[in-house]
Design an enzyme around this catalytic site. Sequence first.
Site, PDB file in Angstrom:
ATOM      1  N   THR A  18       1.053  -1.100   0.493  1.00  0.00           N
ATOM      2  CA  THR A  18      -0.081   0.036   0.009  1.00  0.00           C
ATOM      3  C   THR A  18       1.126   1.249   0.157  1.00  0.00           C
ATOM      4  OG1 THR A  18      -1.726   1.581   1.114  1.00  0.00           O
ATOM      5  CG2 THR A  18      -0.372  -0.273   2.746  1.00  0.00           C
ATOM      6  N   GLU A  29      -5.307  -2.732   3.951  1.00  0.00           N
ATOM      7  CA  GLU A  29      -4.183  -3.458   5.354  1.00  0.00           C
ATOM      8  C   GLU A  29      -5.948  -4.024   6.251  1.00  0.00           C
ATOM      9  OE1 GLU A  29      -3.839  -0.915   4.786  1.00  0.00           O
ATOM     10  OE2 GLU A  29      -2.723   0.204   5.493  1.00  0.00           O
ATOM     11  N   LYS A  55      -6.818  10.413  -2.907  1.00  0.00           N
ATOM     12  CA  LYS A  55      -7.338   8.682  -4.043  1.00  0.00           C
ATOM     13  C   LYS A  55      -7.905   9.338  -4.721  1.00  0.00           C
ATOM     14  CE  LYS A  55      -9.300   5.333  -2.764  1.00  0.00           C
ATOM     15  NZ  LYS A  55      -8.441   4.113  -1.172  1.00  0.00           N
ATOM     16  N   TRP A  81      -4.064   5.054  -4.129  1.00  0.00           N
ATOM     17  CA  TRP A  81      -3.604   6.340  -3.817  1.00  0.00           C
ATOM     18  C   TRP A  81      -2.447   7.118  -4.259  1.00  0.00           C
ATOM     19  CZ3 TRP A  81      -6.493   7.128   0.249  1.00  0.00           C
ATOM     20  CH2 TRP A  81      -6.590   6.675   1.528  1.00  0.00           C
TER      21      TRP A  81
END
Lengths: 541, 541
Positions: B184, B329, B438, B443
């Site tokens: 991420t 996550e 975003k 991201w």
Amino acid sequence: MLGLMQDWPLVCSKLIDHAALNFPNREFVTRSVEGDITRVNYAQLRARSLQLAKRLDQSGVKMGDRIATLAWNTSRHVEAWFGIMGVGAIYHTVNPRLFPEQIAWIINHAEDRMIFVDLTFVPLVEAIWDKLNTVEKVVVLTDDAHMPATDLPAVAYESFIAAADSDFRWLELDENAAAGLCYTSGTTGNPKGVLYSHRSNILHAMTGCLPDMMGLGSRDRILPVVPMFHANGWALPFVAALNGSGMVLPGARMDGEAIWELLDSEKVTFTAAVPTVWLMLLQYLEKSGKELLHLERVLIGGAACPRTIMEAFENKYGVHVMHAWGMTEMSPLGTICSIKPELAHLEGDARLDLQEKQGHAPFGVEMKITDDEGNRQPWDGKTYGKLMVRGPAITKSYFKGEGGNPLDDEGYFDTGDVAHIDEYGYMQITDRSKDVIKSGGEWISSIELENLAVGHPQVAEAAVIGIHHPKWDERPLLVIVPKQGEEIAKDSIFSFMEGKIAKWWMPDDVVFVEELPHTATGKIKKTALREQFREYELPTV
Amino acid sequence: MLGLMQDWPLVCSKLIDHAALNFPNREFVTRSVEGDITRVNYAQLRARSLQLAKRLDQSGVKMGDRIATLAWNTSRHVEAWFGIMGVGAIYHTVNPRLFPEQIAWIINHAEDRMIFVDLTFVPLVEAIWDKLNTVEKVVVLTDDAHMPATDLPAVAYESFIAAADSDFRWLELDENAAAGLCYTSGTTGNPKGVLYSHRSNILHAMTGCLPDMMGLGSRDRILPVVPMFHANGWALPFVAALNGSGMVLPGARMDGEAIWELLDSEKVTFTAAVPTVWLMLLQYLEKSGKELLHLERVLIGGAACPRTIMEAFENKYGVHVMHAWGMTEMSPLGTICSIKPELAHLEGDARLDLQEKQGHAPFGVEMKITDDEGNRQPWDGKTYGKLMVRGPAITKSYFKGEGGNPLDDEGYFDTGDVAHIDEYGYMQITDRSKDVIKSGGEWISSIELENLAVGHPQVAEAAVIGIHHPKWDERPLLVIVPKQGEEIAKDSIFSFMEGKIAKWWMPDDVVFVEELPHTATGKIKKTALREQFREYELPTV
């Protein structure tokens, strides 16, 4: 290399925590044993379970202790489960329909420290009290106002929990810790205890909610007619908390009228029970002209469902029937007959033909059918074999090791049923290899009856088989070979057996024969005997 | 005392075993990268995954090894996941939209031994090949006929697996073994790897199927437009196998017309993607006059869904919108906005108001909102706080310990989102505490852009904030304080940044200010800056 996801054990307290946080106002409606309709919501139910857990903790109940329940489906019974599990103890549901001697044997075998009992069953506990070796306290699921006079060391549930508040933390537990205990009337020997874990209860509940299984969600209002003392009440109390479903609990009244009243007034969407219950409901509807305006789905299991019941629900009342199969050793859900998309086009008789099958297995239930040598048989809808199952909510051994290892080399459990499975995965039970009779969803042990009958001084050999019965699915028929030269009166057999077994275990008839069919090793050949009596009609009482 | 249920680890091979046994003929339809529509059923897909597993085993791939995939949604990509997991290795999905430098960094950090790559991304791998330290082999997800000329140590997937047969047993694994890895883009520092376990993948998939979540079953035909390189493709490949759902995979083409064609011709019932994708589809429908005849539900997540999209789906096309929220996550599903029965009466605007919320949490996702001191805030639909989550499919730490311990004292993970939760448990994101933007569901790290911008010789200080954008949800705006006396041309900034970041990371505009708001400790106060630029309109290109 291990994953880096959180350690979040699958323990049952998380179910009620989830429901109370996310669905605090959703209700449990109970037809109480005292008579009134009572209501409690998830937030209250959790608080009361915490109170009970704290009270049990204060009373010295320890992790792994067994606490018996002899109770109907009520919100107090559900609270008792969560409270008992919340201190790490084990709810042990006892079937009050068993013969008192068996109940005493089971409670002693389980070494239960307390009994939570409904008003209905206080006399039962009084009757067996002298035989119980380990029980210290009896908690009667009522309040002081309804407390009966008794010599038992008894306290009313409401007073018991009132002595604690809800400021308590659930005990931290390993997810494999034992959570529940339920005995199954064995085919041979004594009843055997199935010991559920927190993990198995939760995985089983998650599986049970899947859209192809019961498909239950927060919008459902669930009425489990199936008693909580039958294999976790088919997991419905856990399923409900997992989703925040509403629950409607029938207490002690399970006649057609009482069930209809709750289905109607509480707008129940989903209900579940054995065929016998539905026969009573359908008779009531027929007689009264009532309808099922809210009910959407009915789960029918515990015994093969007669086609007439399915037809009436589906065609006359617009309720979708889901035939199901399972067993105490499977937590209990094994298969459900939901309609796969390949078969969604079926209508009328073809659809009912499908629905007569017990259904297909969800993720978490692996099935195979094998011949006597353990070889897998094809899934062709014809070839039958022993039905064997494997999964995270299926027994690997019985409490205290009774009966040894019930698994085969691949870890599959022998269900004792004989079945075929078709190309779409639909399983249908065709016979039973275990020597039991299923009457109204309850087991009767053929072998116990036989052992009893051969104790009669004029009996040389005895065999008991199940005969199809329109209401009870099966009823026992006792087949006797008299000792040489003896002529026995039926009544002599009945009076000999009376008082030694539960009334509903009593064979519906006795027939006398010159000899019984035997296998090469000298065992009675039940398949041949069942064949011989295929056309036999039980006397109507 | 432990329960006596079977040891049946939650490992992902059981998903594909279940599907292949119970739904052998159900299909995966793929718009292949080569162009054709291909079909493979669960029985074939499992056999091919076994072939791959055997081939990987022969190639010396060991338990815990990481294998990268740089691939679109295709059945080969799904096979690759199951094959890789089947030898105990870890599928590492790499996002091809990242800047090549980042991709190389991630592959080196993961120490991937192989890369499975679609034809589309072969040039990308060639471009970074010299920087890769651990990759031994490149498997191109095609056949020999379509194999490009390349200097990479590459083999065509079909030839690779053809060298093995499917006579292989999945490696026996602990359910906590790592199964998948996904990085991420961090808010600070380097990307961080989220390491999923077999257990978390399965529990997450079971949760995802619940009727109040995605409600997916065997009758569904699922089209995940969301790429499999985004957080497990929102678990849809696992969910599909768990239920035997059909799958329709769009390959490299995700434009409105291509998606519509598959939705229509393959009678898709359920699809999922970020809002940007749906904007394109709706534009295509508008332009072409096409309709959505089979689609029943659309899951929209990855960014807040504009109300106009919901309105169009619900009112114009009769498709039910399920707003959702999650993160890499969280495996990733956190909440879904299904309608609880208390709110089922809402219509029109009131219903859309509800659907604008990100939804409620299922069993297995515990939420709390806290103030800066960690105190729980009430669920009143107004009071907002940091959104914290706990559950079995939520990260406890990152791969190789990057970023330290991300959990609070109670074991909750800080999502970096700010939210309120109402009395029914519906959560709505109101702000973001983590410093990211975003764009189209991906991201962009504000801090990386800021660090880059301050490298420009005339820049004293720089801040990047997200500005609302009708198509991409947010786009970056770069706010610069020039060094004293300097006057900077915008183009000088753009050309300075060009080539150092992915094209779509480039700020849409640069504005110059005399000073930036700061906190007491000297950090840039992003909330104040966002407030200052609330009315700012990005230039239309």
